[in-house]
Design an enzyme around this catalytic site. Structure first.
Site, PDB file in Angstrom:
ATOM      1  N   GLU A  54     -82.878   2.437  22.884  1.00  0.00           N
ATOM      2  CA  GLU A  54     -84.109   2.429  21.303  1.00  0.00           C
ATOM      3  C   GLU A  54     -84.050   3.855  21.572  1.00  0.00           C
ATOM      4  OE1 GLU A  54     -85.060  -0.748  19.560  1.00  0.00           O
ATOM      5  OE2 GLU A  54     -82.900  -1.930  19.954  1.00  0.00           O
ATOM      6  N   HIS A 115     -86.694   3.454  14.303  1.00  0.00           N
ATOM      7  CA  HIS A 115     -86.461   3.289  15.565  1.00  0.00           C
ATOM      8  C   HIS A 115     -85.061   3.595  15.274  1.00  0.00           C
ATOM      9  CE1 HIS A 115     -87.116  -0.582  14.078  1.00  0.00           C
ATOM     10  NE2 HIS A 115     -85.518  -1.107  15.768  1.00  0.00           N
ATOM     11  N   HIS A 117     -81.015   1.719  17.207  1.00  0.00           N
ATOM     12  CA  HIS A 117     -80.201   1.181  17.258  1.00  0.00           C
ATOM     13  C   HIS A 117     -78.703   1.381  18.041  1.00  0.00           C
ATOM     14  CE1 HIS A 117     -82.234  -2.242  14.524  1.00  0.00           C
ATOM     15  NE2 HIS A 117     -82.851  -1.855  15.482  1.00  0.00           N
ATOM     16  N   ASP A 128     -88.742  -6.185  14.112  1.00  0.00           N
ATOM     17  CA  ASP A 128     -89.019  -5.701  13.204  1.00  0.00           C
ATOM     18  C   ASP A 128     -89.700  -5.343  12.397  1.00  0.00           C
ATOM     19  OD1 ASP A 128     -87.192  -3.830  15.224  1.00  0.00           O
ATOM     20  OD2 ASP A 128     -85.580  -3.632  13.695  1.00  0.00           O
TER      21      ASP A 128
END
Length: 180
Positions: A54, A115, A117, A128
């Site tokens: 990530e 971000h 995944h 999150d």
């Protein structure tokens, strides 16, 4: 130039040609987010560098006069003090204060977080949402309604984005892509 470099250059050219601005909105258009194509390119580039881990950073942009629309024009690289693994990302802070100060002078502001995944869905996790709720409640961020963008899947092939907004004092709101 080796084969890998040529492939990355070809992918980069392909990405620039096919990536367009993306708009997300809530029901009734109370909240709208417009993500510039260059911002998406920045995120894809960072995700390619991260590989199976990530990664992420902050989102920088501006707001419409009525504050209903966030226009995102920059996704930063991950700060050097960030922690990242296959299924976790904790954004660091190194270098963000001077960057944000410089952007503020040009009328741009912190609007949220992004971000990646890797190989997965762009659906936000409970962590999150908790993180964004915490940011919304923290006056140091000076952002009453932080945005969260998640890129999921394979940045070299098929990927998708999700967008959420976390109004201070309320539950996060998932936004839907507006297809034009």
């Amino acid at each position: 130039m080796n084969i890998l470099s040529r492939c990355l250059m070809a992918l980069s050219r392909k990405s620039r040609m096919s990536i367009k601005d993306v708009t997300f909105s809530s029901e009734g258009a109370l909240y709208t987010i417009v993500i510039s194509s260059s911002t998406i390119e920045q995120m894809v580039s960072e995700c390619l560098k991260a590989g199976v881990n990530e990664t992420g950073g902050i989102l920088i942009g501006s707001y419409s006069e009525d504050s209903s629309t966030a226009m995102i024009v920059e996704a930063t690289t991950r700060p050097a003090d960030s922690l990242a693994g296959r299924t976790t990302f904790q954004r660091g802070v190194r270098g963000l204060r001077p960057l944000l100060h410089a952007r503020w002078k040009t009328g741009l502001y912190y609007v949220g977080e992004w971000h990646f995944h890797p190989g997965g869905s762009p659906e936000p996790s409970g962590d999150d949402f908790r993180s964004m709720t915490s940011i919304a409640a923290n006056s140091d961020y000076q952002c009453l309604e932080p945005v969260m963008i998640i890129l999921g899947g394979d940045p070299a092939g098929s990927y998708s984005l999700s967008a959420s907004v976390s109004p201070r004092g309320d539950a996060p709101i998932r936004l839907r892509e507006v297809l034009i």
